[in-house]
Design a protein around this motif. Structure first.
Motif, mmCIF file in Angstrom:
data_model
loop_
_atom_site.group_PDB
_atom_site.id
_atom_site.type_symbol
_atom_site.label_atom_id
_atom_site.label_comp_id
_atom_site.label_asym_id
_atom_site.label_seq_id
_atom_site.Cartn_x
_atom_site.Cartn_y
_atom_site.Cartn_z
ATOM 1 N N HIS A 10 0.861 -1.184 0.000
ATOM 2 C CA HIS A 10 0.000 0.000 0.000
ATOM 3 C C HIS A 10 0.895 1.231 0.000
ATOM 4 C CE1 HIS A 10 -3.950 -1.971 1.151
ATOM 5 N NE2 HIS A 10 -3.097 -2.937 0.869
ATOM 6 N N ALA A 11 0.576 2.195 -0.871
ATOM 7 C CA ALA A 11 1.446 3.351 -1.045
ATOM 8 C C ALA A 11 0.645 4.647 -1.100
ATOM 9 C CB ALA A 11 2.249 3.199 -2.343
ATOM 10 N N SER A 12 1.117 5.640 -0.376
ATOM 11 C CA SER A 12 0.520 6.973 -0.469
ATOM 12 C C SER A 12 0.834 7.601 -1.821
ATOM 13 C CB SER A 12 1.041 7.869 0.657
ATOM 14 O OG SER A 12 0.658 7.340 1.911
ATOM 15 N N ASP A 13 2.016 7.302 -2.343
ATOM 16 C CA ASP A 13 2.449 7.809 -3.645
ATOM 17 C C ASP A 13 2.890 6.598 -4.482
ATOM 18 O OD1 ASP A 13 3.834 8.868 -5.832
ATOM 19 O OD2 ASP A 13 4.721 10.486 -4.660
ATOM 20 N N PRO A 14 1.941 5.947 -5.197
ATOM 21 C CA PRO A 14 2.275 4.734 -5.935
ATOM 22 C C PRO A 14 3.446 4.880 -6.903
ATOM 23 C CG PRO A 14 -0.093 4.961 -5.805
ATOM 24 C CD PRO A 14 0.502 6.243 -5.273
ATOM 25 N N GLU A 15 3.537 6.005 -7.610
ATOM 26 C CA GLU A 15 4.644 6.173 -8.560
ATOM 27 C C GLU A 15 5.990 6.191 -7.835
ATOM 28 O OE1 GLU A 15 4.491 5.879 -11.805
ATOM 29 O OE2 GLU A 15 2.307 5.693 -11.754
ATOM 30 N N ARG A 16 6.051 6.826 -6.673
ATOM 31 C CA ARG A 16 7.284 6.851 -5.876
ATOM 32 C C ARG A 16 7.632 5.439 -5.421
ATOM 33 N NH1 ARG A 16 6.843 10.580 -0.829
ATOM 34 N NH2 ARG A 16 5.415 8.934 -0.223
ATOM 35 N N ALA A 17 6.631 4.681 -4.979
ATOM 36 C CA ALA A 17 6.868 3.303 -4.537
ATOM 37 C C ALA A 17 7.324 2.421 -5.697
ATOM 38 C CB ALA A 17 5.599 2.733 -3.901
ATOM 39 N N GLY A 33 -6.274 -2.576 -15.081
ATOM 40 C CA GLY A 33 -7.561 -1.907 -15.221
ATOM 41 C C GLY A 33 -7.459 -0.405 -15.020
ATOM 42 N N THR A 34 -8.559 0.188 -14.584
ATOM 43 C CA THR A 34 -8.596 1.638 -14.391
ATOM 44 C C THR A 34 -8.438 2.034 -12.932
ATOM 45 O OG1 THR A 34 -11.010 1.565 -14.220
ATOM 46 C CG2 THR A 34 -10.064 1.977 -16.414
ATOM 47 N N SER A 35 -8.443 1.058 -12.038
ATOM 48 C CA SER A 35 -8.265 1.364 -10.616
ATOM 49 C C SER A 35 -6.793 1.641 -10.332
ATOM 50 C CB SER A 35 -8.758 0.199 -9.753
ATOM 51 O OG SER A 35 -7.980 -0.952 -10.012
ATOM 52 N N PRO A 36 -6.493 2.285 -9.195
ATOM 53 C CA PRO A 36 -5.078 2.528 -8.855
ATOM 54 C C PRO A 36 -4.444 1.240 -8.315
ATOM 55 C CG PRO A 36 -6.494 3.451 -7.164
ATOM 56 C CD PRO A 36 -7.393 2.897 -8.234
ATOM 57 N N TYR A 37 -4.231 0.277 -9.211
ATOM 58 C CA TYR A 37 -3.674 -1.022 -8.827
ATOM 59 C C TYR A 37 -2.691 -1.463 -9.898
ATOM 60 C CZ TYR A 37 -3.490 -5.488 -6.421
ATOM 61 O OH TYR A 37 -3.071 -6.572 -5.692
ATOM 62 N N TRP A 38 -1.534 -1.955 -9.461
ATOM 63 C CA TRP A 38 -0.508 -2.436 -10.366
ATOM 64 C C TRP A 38 -0.160 -3.874 -10.001
ATOM 65 C CZ3 TRP A 38 -1.110 2.318 -8.498
ATOM 66 C CH2 TRP A 38 -1.026 3.384 -9.372
ATOM 67 N N GLU A 56 -5.252 3.779 1.516
ATOM 68 C CA GLU A 56 -6.504 4.455 1.850
ATOM 69 C C GLU A 56 -6.521 4.999 3.272
ATOM 70 O OE1 GLU A 56 -9.981 2.345 0.685
ATOM 71 O OE2 GLU A 56 -9.094 1.753 -1.220
ATOM 72 N N GLY A 57 -5.497 4.732 4.055
ATOM 73 C CA GLY A 57 -5.418 5.229 5.420
ATOM 74 C C GLY A 57 -4.113 5.964 5.631
ATOM 75 N N PRO A 58 -3.797 6.270 6.889
ATOM 76 C CA PRO A 58 -2.548 6.979 7.175
ATOM 77 C C PRO A 58 -1.326 6.080 6.961
ATOM 78 C CG PRO A 58 -3.644 6.378 9.206
ATOM 79 C CD PRO A 58 -4.582 6.005 8.087
ATOM 80 N N GLU A 59 -0.189 6.719 6.679
ATOM 81 C CA GLU A 59 1.069 5.983 6.555
ATOM 82 C C GLU A 59 1.468 5.411 7.907
ATOM 83 O OE1 GLU A 59 4.419 7.902 4.753
ATOM 84 O OE2 GLU A 59 3.184 8.810 3.195
ATOM 85 N N PRO A 60 2.199 4.289 7.924
ATOM 86 C CA PRO A 60 2.722 3.770 9.188
ATOM 87 C C PRO A 60 3.691 4.775 9.812
ATOM 88 C CG PRO A 60 2.994 2.162 7.404
ATOM 89 C CD PRO A 60 2.549 3.449 6.782
ATOM 90 N N THR A 111 9.891 3.887 0.779
ATOM 91 C CA THR A 111 9.572 5.310 0.729
ATOM 92 C C THR A 111 8.179 5.620 1.247
ATOM 93 O OG1 THR A 111 8.848 5.013 -1.561
ATOM 94 C CG2 THR A 111 11.114 5.785 -1.208
ATOM 95 N N GLU A 112 7.339 4.590 1.405
ATOM 96 C CA GLU A 112 5.962 4.765 1.875
ATOM 97 C C GLU A 112 5.798 4.423 3.343
ATOM 98 O OE1 GLU A 112 4.006 6.163 -0.628
ATOM 99 O OE2 GLU A 112 6.059 6.108 -1.389
ATOM 100 N N GLY A 113 6.910 4.048 4.003
ATOM 101 C CA GLY A 113 6.862 3.686 5.421
ATOM 102 C C GLY A 113 6.584 2.220 5.679
ATOM 103 N N ASN A 114 6.459 1.407 4.623
ATOM 104 C CA ASN A 114 6.185 -0.024 4.783
ATOM 105 C C ASN A 114 7.441 -0.776 5.211
ATOM 106 O OD1 ASN A 114 3.418 0.039 3.807
ATOM 107 N ND2 ASN A 114 4.306 0.460 1.804
ATOM 108 N N LEU A 115 7.268 -1.701 6.124
ATOM 109 C CA LEU A 115 8.352 -2.520 6.641
ATOM 110 C C LEU A 115 8.587 -3.726 5.733
ATOM 111 C CD1 LEU A 115 10.191 -3.015 9.160
ATOM 112 C CD2 LEU A 115 8.310 -4.380 10.067
ATOM 113 N N PHE A 116 9.864 -4.072 5.497
ATOM 114 C CA PHE A 116 10.201 -5.295 4.776
ATOM 115 C C PHE A 116 11.569 -5.775 5.233
ATOM 116 C CE2 PHE A 116 11.899 -1.896 2.174
ATOM 117 C CZ PHE A 116 13.132 -2.355 1.758
ATOM 118 N N GLY A 117 11.851 -7.045 4.971
ATOM 119 C CA GLY A 117 13.118 -7.633 5.366
ATOM 120 C C GLY A 117 13.988 -7.959 4.166
#
Length: 126
Positions: A10-17, A33-38, A56-60, A111-117
């Motif tokens: 999930h990304a606040s700025d999909p292009e940046r992610a 499709g036409t939704s903001p989904y890749w 759709e919610g606040p960033e972590p 860049t979106e605040g998402n955690l990964f390993g």
């Protein structure tokens, strides 16, 4: 037995992610499709593919502890992968540490605040 078959970022700025993950892991993205989904293609070989969508919610919180179910990527060499994360605008949350007999792991945020390993296989790790 159930196995993971798909992940979603999930990304606040999909292009940046998209730029971040394409730069760091060489993943490819295709608008669905036409939704903001890749659709996310992570490459050939073992592993799974996923999706990226508009958050759709606040960033972590940037200072939140490791308390999620992070996606962990297999990397050939951990230290260069960590440098790539930082150069692409991500950050290290938990630095390199050994998992004895398994390898080396570090946890990062995109860049979106998402955690990964990041995991480097190395049976000699102690």
């Amino acid at each position: 037995m159930s196995r993971p078959v798909h992940f979603e970022i999930h990304a606040s700025d999909p292009e940046r992610a998209i730029t971040f993950y394409a730069t760091v892991f060489e993943w490819s993205f295709e608008r669905w499709g036409t939704s903001p989904y890749w659709i996310v293609s992570t490459g050939d070989g073992p592993g799974i593919d996923g999706g990226l969508t508009q958050r759709e919610g606040p960033e972590p919180a940037k200072d939140a502890p490791l308390n999620a179910c992070p996606l962990t990527m297999d990397v050939d060499h951990l230290d260069p992968a960590i440098r790539n994360v930082e150069q692409a605008g991500g950050s290290v949350v938990e630095p390199r540490r050994a998992i004895p007999g398994v390898g080396w792991v570090a946890y990062c945020r995109d860049t979106e605040g998402n955690l990964f390993g990041l995991m480097e296989n190395d049976p000699s790790a102690e």
